[in-house]
Scaffold this motif. Structure first.
Motif, mmCIF file in Angstrom:
data_model
loop_
_atom_site.group_PDB
_atom_site.id
_atom_site.type_symbol
_atom_site.label_atom_id
_atom_site.label_comp_id
_atom_site.label_asym_id
_atom_site.label_seq_id
_atom_site.Cartn_x
_atom_site.Cartn_y
_atom_site.Cartn_z
ATOM 1 N N UNK A 11 0.503 -1.357 -0.288
ATOM 2 C CA UNK A 11 0.006 0.113 0.041
ATOM 3 C C UNK A 11 0.908 1.536 -0.249
ATOM 4 N N UNK A 12 1.701 1.255 0.603
ATOM 5 C CA UNK A 12 3.296 2.399 0.708
ATOM 6 C C UNK A 12 3.445 2.656 -0.764
ATOM 7 N N UNK A 13 3.789 1.812 -1.072
ATOM 8 C CA UNK A 13 4.221 1.497 -2.690
ATOM 9 C C UNK A 13 3.583 2.397 -3.873
ATOM 10 N N UNK A 14 1.965 1.547 -3.805
ATOM 11 C CA UNK A 14 1.133 2.029 -4.626
ATOM 12 C C UNK A 14 0.794 3.277 -4.201
ATOM 13 N N UNK A 15 1.378 4.335 -3.144
ATOM 14 C CA UNK A 15 0.730 5.819 -2.814
ATOM 15 C C UNK A 15 2.117 6.429 -3.324
ATOM 16 N N UNK A 16 3.128 6.222 -3.266
ATOM 17 C CA UNK A 16 4.021 6.618 -3.508
ATOM 18 C C UNK A 16 4.025 6.737 -5.154
ATOM 19 N N UNK A 17 3.843 5.640 -5.465
ATOM 20 C CA UNK A 17 3.918 5.779 -7.117
ATOM 21 C C UNK A 17 2.579 6.428 -7.847
ATOM 22 N N UNK A 18 1.312 6.636 -7.111
ATOM 23 C CA UNK A 18 0.437 7.237 -7.610
ATOM 24 C C UNK A 18 1.234 8.609 -7.350
ATOM 25 N N UNK A 19 1.961 8.856 -6.127
ATOM 26 C CA UNK A 19 2.495 10.489 -6.032
ATOM 27 C C UNK A 19 2.902 10.953 -7.104
ATOM 28 N N UNK A 20 4.047 10.121 -7.160
ATOM 29 C CA UNK A 20 5.231 10.766 -8.473
ATOM 30 C C UNK A 20 4.395 11.131 -9.872
ATOM 31 N N UNK A 21 2.943 9.644 -10.418
ATOM 32 C CA UNK A 21 2.527 9.791 -11.380
ATOM 33 C C UNK A 21 1.740 11.876 -11.026
ATOM 34 N N UNK A 22 1.569 11.941 -10.368
ATOM 35 C CA UNK A 22 0.889 12.935 -10.003
ATOM 36 C C UNK A 22 1.382 14.116 -10.460
ATOM 37 N N UNK A 23 2.609 13.721 -9.942
ATOM 38 C CA UNK A 23 3.951 15.023 -10.367
ATOM 39 C C UNK A 23 4.407 14.847 -11.082
ATOM 40 N N UNK A 24 4.487 14.640 -12.147
ATOM 41 C CA UNK A 24 5.552 13.946 -13.100
ATOM 42 C C UNK A 24 4.272 14.668 -14.258
ATOM 43 N N UNK A 25 4.163 14.191 -15.982
ATOM 44 C CA UNK A 25 4.126 14.436 -17.683
ATOM 45 C C UNK A 25 3.994 12.826 -17.511
ATOM 46 N N UNK A 26 3.123 12.332 -17.488
ATOM 47 C CA UNK A 26 2.769 11.017 -17.746
ATOM 48 C C UNK A 26 2.716 10.831 -19.398
ATOM 49 N N UNK A 27 2.825 10.288 -20.109
ATOM 50 C CA UNK A 27 2.763 10.244 -21.569
ATOM 51 C C UNK A 27 1.943 8.557 -21.834
ATOM 52 N N UNK A 28 0.964 8.753 -22.073
ATOM 53 C CA UNK A 28 0.224 8.094 -23.068
ATOM 54 C C UNK A 28 -0.312 8.516 -24.773
ATOM 55 N N UNK A 29 -0.754 7.073 -24.729
ATOM 56 C CA UNK A 29 -0.797 6.866 -25.930
ATOM 57 C C UNK A 29 -0.275 6.835 -27.557
ATOM 58 N N UNK A 30 0.670 6.948 -27.282
ATOM 59 C CA UNK A 30 1.789 6.808 -28.358
ATOM 60 C C UNK A 30 2.207 5.460 -28.497
ATOM 61 N N UNK A 31 3.300 5.434 -29.467
ATOM 62 C CA UNK A 31 4.089 4.449 -29.760
ATOM 63 C C UNK A 31 4.941 4.081 -28.876
ATOM 64 N N UNK A 32 5.304 4.427 -27.725
ATOM 65 C CA UNK A 32 6.275 4.327 -26.947
ATOM 66 C C UNK A 32 5.958 4.102 -25.543
ATOM 67 N N UNK A 33 4.555 4.803 -24.920
ATOM 68 C CA UNK A 33 4.089 4.026 -24.514
ATOM 69 C C UNK A 33 3.253 2.658 -24.410
ATOM 70 N N UNK A 34 3.255 2.909 -25.220
ATOM 71 C CA UNK A 34 1.965 1.535 -25.864
ATOM 72 C C UNK A 34 3.206 0.767 -25.401
ATOM 73 N N UNK A 35 4.703 0.633 -26.162
ATOM 74 C CA UNK A 35 5.521 -0.642 -26.114
ATOM 75 C C UNK A 35 6.590 -0.855 -24.814
#
Length: 247
Positions: A11-35
């Protein structure tokens, strides 16, 4: 030995992961993200097959696999305990190909499978506990100061750093098996680390003072392990690998 159970760590790891994503520019829908997702799914399937075959059925039941690409120049990737994986775009030029990504992915997933996060946290607790006990037991201020100095250096260089290096070597071995089972040529792993070495510009600390094996040691060990990984993959019906095609 792991003193921190998954029920607390995940649970702690999942929470930290969510925090990283909330503070970052997540890439979705591209060839690289799909890869990244495609490679991650293949590696996680390989991990489950390998664990099941080795008597660890259900080992991954609490894992919640997720594969994320973040727009960041950092040359890094990681897998948190419980299966949350992040790749930074900065490492993709070094990966150079989907096979290179698989080499990195296999290594990072292997850390999670081997409970290296829990073990490192437990070792930290033990190291701190011994230091605290020493400070309580030693009454003389000068002796206590000497103990803190020499225990700190000795436990770090003689215990904690070799402990970390052994984790890296184990992750290299298991990661090589996983990428081969997922259909990726394990010979590319050594080439990946050659590129990592070139990217570091020779600025890595001596192996004795590092959490990682030296690049030269790592490349040699991985090269020697390739036949083992190929033989292991063959047990699961994988007799050929996808071509290595650069991005």
């Amino acid at each position: 030995m792991a003193l921190v159970p998954n029920s607390q760590l995940f649970p702690t790891a999942f929470q930290q992961y969510d925090q990283v994503l909330s503070e970052s520019k997540v890439i979705t829908g591209t060839a690289q993200s799909e890869m990244i997702t495609r490679v991650g799914q293949r590696i996680s399937v390989a991990a489950e097959r390998w664990l099941n075959a080795n008597g660890y059925e259900g080992y991954l039941k609490d894992y919640k696999w997720e594969y994320t690409l973040i727009d960041d120049n950092t040359v890094n990737a990681w897998c948190m305990p419980g299966g949350k994986i992040v790749f930074y775009t900065g490492i993709l030029p070094i990966a150079q190909s989907e096979t290179g990504v698989a080499a990195i992915m296999g290594h990072e997933v292997a850390h999670a499978l081997a409970n290296h996060g829990q073990q490192r946290m437990s070792a930290d607790y033990i190291q701190q506990g011994v230091a605290l006990a020493g400070n309580v037991a030693i009454q003389n201020d000068n002796d206590r100061a000497a103990f803190n100095q020499y225990y700190g250096i000795g436990s770090q260089v003689g215990v904690m750093l070799p402990f970390s290096r052994s984790h890296e070597s184990q992750a290299d071995e298991v990661g090589l098996i996983l990428m081969a089972m997922a259909g990726y040529n394990p010979t590319e792993a050594a080439e990946l680390w050659k590129r990592m070495e070139a990217n570091s510009g020779g600025n890595a600390p001596p192996e004795l003072l590092s959490t990682h094996p030296s690049n030269a040691s790592r490349i040699q060990a991985i090269t020697e392990m390739v036949p083992m990984a190929e033989a292991e993959a063959k047990k699961f019906g994988v007799t050929s690998f996808r071509p290595i095609t650069k991005f």
